[in-house]
Design an enzyme around this catalytic site. Structure first.
Site, PDB file in Angstrom:
ATOM      1  N   LYS A 144     -84.462   8.131 -55.977  1.00 41.93           N
ATOM      2  CA  LYS A 144     -84.337   7.927 -57.323  1.00 41.93           C
ATOM      3  C   LYS A 144     -85.419   8.021 -58.161  1.00 41.93           C
ATOM      4  O   LYS A 144     -86.220   7.157 -57.842  1.00 41.93           O
ATOM      5  CB  LYS A 144     -83.285   6.515 -57.627  1.00 41.93           C
ATOM      6  CG  LYS A 144     -82.165   6.804 -56.956  1.00 41.93           C
ATOM      7  CD  LYS A 144     -81.065   7.835 -57.539  1.00 41.93           C
ATOM      8  CE  LYS A 144     -79.607   7.756 -56.850  1.00 41.93           C
ATOM      9  NZ  LYS A 144     -78.759   8.523 -57.530  1.00 41.93           N
ATOM     10  N   LYS A 192     -69.130  15.798 -55.726  1.00 41.15           N
ATOM     11  CA  LYS A 192     -68.598  14.615 -55.282  1.00 41.15           C
ATOM     12  C   LYS A 192     -67.183  14.728 -54.835  1.00 41.15           C
ATOM     13  O   LYS A 192     -66.369  14.546 -55.914  1.00 41.15           O
ATOM     14  CB  LYS A 192     -69.125  13.543 -56.151  1.00 41.15           C
ATOM     15  CG  LYS A 192     -70.348  13.185 -56.377  1.00 41.15           C
ATOM     16  CD  LYS A 192     -70.794  12.373 -57.323  1.00 41.15           C
ATOM     17  CE  LYS A 192     -72.088  11.666 -57.309  1.00 41.15           C
ATOM     18  NZ  LYS A 192     -73.271  12.273 -57.059  1.00 41.15           N
TER      19      LYS A 192
HETATM   20 MG    MG Z   1     -77.204  12.451 -58.258  1.00 40.86          MG
END
Ligand code: MG
Length: 322
Positions: free
Chosen positions: A138, A250
């Site tokens: 991240k 997703k």
């Molecule tokens: Mg992402």
């Protein structure tokens, strides 16, 4: 076909909380569905919304479940509104449960999520030993100068031939995105890299689609859209506006699996499948879609086994009043 419909809501604490540019996340809340058909065959489904990512809220999903009768039909399942994409996924996957033979692939086909910041430098090895060969880190969480410094160490620490994904969760500015892309392009051009920087994921916020489109055409390093393509409707809109880079899907919140299949087959888009930190129920249906629809050998982002504890006991306790 008529199904008996039951549901339970759940709350599960992550073993360690998740840090992204959207903030900290400690508890996963969702709904488990159970459909029983006339032959007493049972199908399981899971509604695992992430409203800050673009799906309905948990409350909206619960309201939808509460207003349904105890017996529902195929027609009801396939006509759930687009405003409830996590519900579309949960109900359709319960409907499809067990319809196809399916085995879960090896960890080398998964991407392992590294912790944000410097902790990544100590954690990759554990994931490596578990078999992961693609890592996600991240970015956009700390000041860019610090992150570039850690990144420099990370690319010289990770073993050769691994793949690294950088996920900004929309947390970079236009200038910062240019800097990241230029840094990655230069490293590659200088022949300094023994690993592959696979892509930068969602560098800019959803509203800045045109800038991302332009950047995707200006640099060699690929960009993947994630938050921008949370639902099937957004995915189709980005495709129509010319996006030919990578789409992160997703399944848990994208919407109807049957319509997703149709779209992917029709347009042959470059996809990466990814988790919404769901439990084993939604994971099964999501991995089945990933196995069917993944192209270009991209690892799937479900390296999350280390985020929850005691899956089976938890699941039994949820249904022991039946
Ligand atoms: Mg992402």
């Amino acid at each position: 076909m008529i199904y008996r419909f039951q549901f339970r809501s759940y709350r599960r604490k992550f073993v360690r909380s998740l840090t992204t540019n959207h903030g900290k996340w400690d508890i996963r809340e969702g709904i488990i569905l159970r459909l029983t058909d006339e032959t007493l065959r049972v199908g399981w489904g899971e509604i695992a919304p992430i409203s800050w990512f673009g799906s309905e809220t948990l409350e909206q999903a619960l309201d939808f479940c509460r207003q349904l009768p105890e017996e529902i039909t195929d027609e009801m399942i396939f006509s759930i509104a687009d405003e409830l994409p996590a519900c579309q996924f949960g109900f359709e996957s319960a409907y499809e449960w067990g319809s196809e033979f399916f085995s879960i692939p090896n960890t080398q086909f998964f991407s392992g999520l590294l912790p944000a910041g410097e902790a990544a430098l100590n954690q990759w090895e554990t994931l490596w030993q578990q078999g992961y060969r693609t890592f996600k880190w991240k970015i956009g969480v700390d000041a860019i100068a610090n992150e570039l410094k850690i990144f420099e160490s990370l690319i010289h620490t990770l073993p050769a031939f691994t793949k690294l994904r950088l996920d900004a969760n929309g947390g970079l500015s236009y200038e910062e995105t240019n800097l990241w892309l230029r840094t990655c392009d230069n490293l590659k051009a200088n022949g300094e890299l023994t690993l592959e920087i696979e892509f930068i994921e969602q560098p800019l916020p959803v509203e800045q689609f045109q800038q991302m489109l332009e950047l995707s055409r200006s640099y060699e390093t690929a960009i993947a859209l994630d938050e921008s393509v949370a639902t099937l409707r957004q995915l189709a809109a980005c495709y129509q506006q010319g996006w030919r880079g990578i789409f992160v899907i997703k399944p848990g919140i994208v919407g109807s699996p049957s319509r997703l299949r149709k779209f992917c087959h029709q347009h042959e888009i470059d996809t990466v499948f990814s988790s919404v930190f769901e439990t084993a129920i939604a994971r099964k249906a999501s991995l089945q879609l990933a196995a069917e629809l993944s192209r270009n050998n991209r690892a799937i982002g479900f390296g999350i086994d280390h985020f929850f504890e005691q899956e089976e006991t938890w699941f039994q306790s949820l249904w022991n009043d039946l």
